[in-house]
Design an enzyme around this catalytic site. Structure first.
Site, short mmCIF file in Angstrom:
data_model
loop_
_atom_site.label_atom_id
_atom_site.label_comp_id
_atom_site.label_asym_id
_atom_site.label_seq_id
_atom_site.Cartn_x
_atom_site.Cartn_y
_atom_site.Cartn_z
N CYS A 37 40.56 38.96 38.51
CA CYS A 37 41.77 39.76 38.24
C CYS A 37 42.53 39.27 37.02
O CYS A 37 43.44 39.96 36.53
CB CYS A 37 42.69 39.74 39.46
SG CYS A 37 43.27 38.09 39.87
N ASP A 39 44.54 36.67 36.92
CA ASP A 39 45.76 35.94 37.25
C ASP A 39 45.56 34.46 36.99
O ASP A 39 44.46 33.93 37.13
CB ASP A 39 46.16 36.18 38.71
CG ASP A 39 46.66 37.61 38.91
OD1 ASP A 39 46.65 38.37 37.94
OD2 ASP A 39 47.06 37.94 40.04
N CYS A 62 50.04 38.92 39.97
CA CYS A 62 50.54 39.98 40.85
C CYS A 62 51.63 39.47 41.80
O CYS A 62 51.97 38.29 41.79
CB CYS A 62 49.37 40.53 41.66
SG CYS A 62 48.74 39.32 42.84
N CYS A 106 44.70 35.88 46.59
CA CYS A 106 45.80 35.37 45.76
C CYS A 106 46.25 34.00 46.25
O CYS A 106 46.78 33.20 45.47
CB CYS A 106 46.99 36.32 45.79
SG CYS A 106 46.62 38.02 45.40
S1 FES Z 1 45.43 40.01 42.25
FE1 FES Z 1 44.73 38.16 41.35
S2 FES Z 1 45.81 36.56 42.28
FE2 FES Z 1 46.64 38.39 43.06
#
Ligand code: FES
Length: 139
Positions: A37, A39, A62, A106
């Site tokens: 993602c 992050d 997110c 996450c």
């Molecule tokens: S969507 Fe990647 S850590 Fe939350």
């Protein structure tokens, strides 16, 4: 903005994240990212006498990434390094009262970044000891 099925506690940590920012006098720093993602977290720790006396973080991510990073810092502040290393993604999830199914991953971000920061701290201590030994300094 709709927060879906996040708990009130998770939303509170998202809206008002604790321990945000880079510490001025950290002695350990770590990183973790989720390539799926994108992050990413950076964690800074100040360790004194084997205790995490202060912690700060910067995160790009997110709602789940921000909330889980924030609660991770609360869970480990004041803990020994050994106790902090035992904090798991499940501890993070439980502390927030759960996470939506599609946001479970996450919860890995905070504990992974923290382990990286603790490793960095241990590496620095090890380098310092090596330097003292090479320079024949008693400790
Ligand atoms: S969507 Fe990647 S850590 Fe939350």
């Amino acid at each position: 903005m709709s927060y879906g099925s996040f708990t009130d506690k998770a939303i509170d940590h998202f809206k008002f994240p604790r321990n945000v920012g880079k510490l001025d006098d950290f002695n350990g720093e770590g990183y973790a990212g989720d390539p799926e993602c994108g992050d990413y977290i950076k964690i800074y720790i100040k360790v004194d006498n084997n205790i995490i006396v202060d912690i700060g973080f910067l995160v790009f991510g997110c709602v789940g990434a921000i909330a889980t990073s924030s609660i991770t810092t609360e869970l480990v502040k004041g803990k020994t390094l050994e106790e902090a290393l035992n904090i798991s993604d499940m501890d993070v999830i439980e502390s927030l009262g759960g996470l939506p199914e599609n946001k479970i991953h996450c919860s890995l971000l905070g504990p992974s970044g923290l382990k990286s920061a603790i490793k960095n701290y241990y590496d620095k201590i090890s380098d310092l000891k090596k330097c003292l030994i090479e320079n024949k300094v008693n400790f």
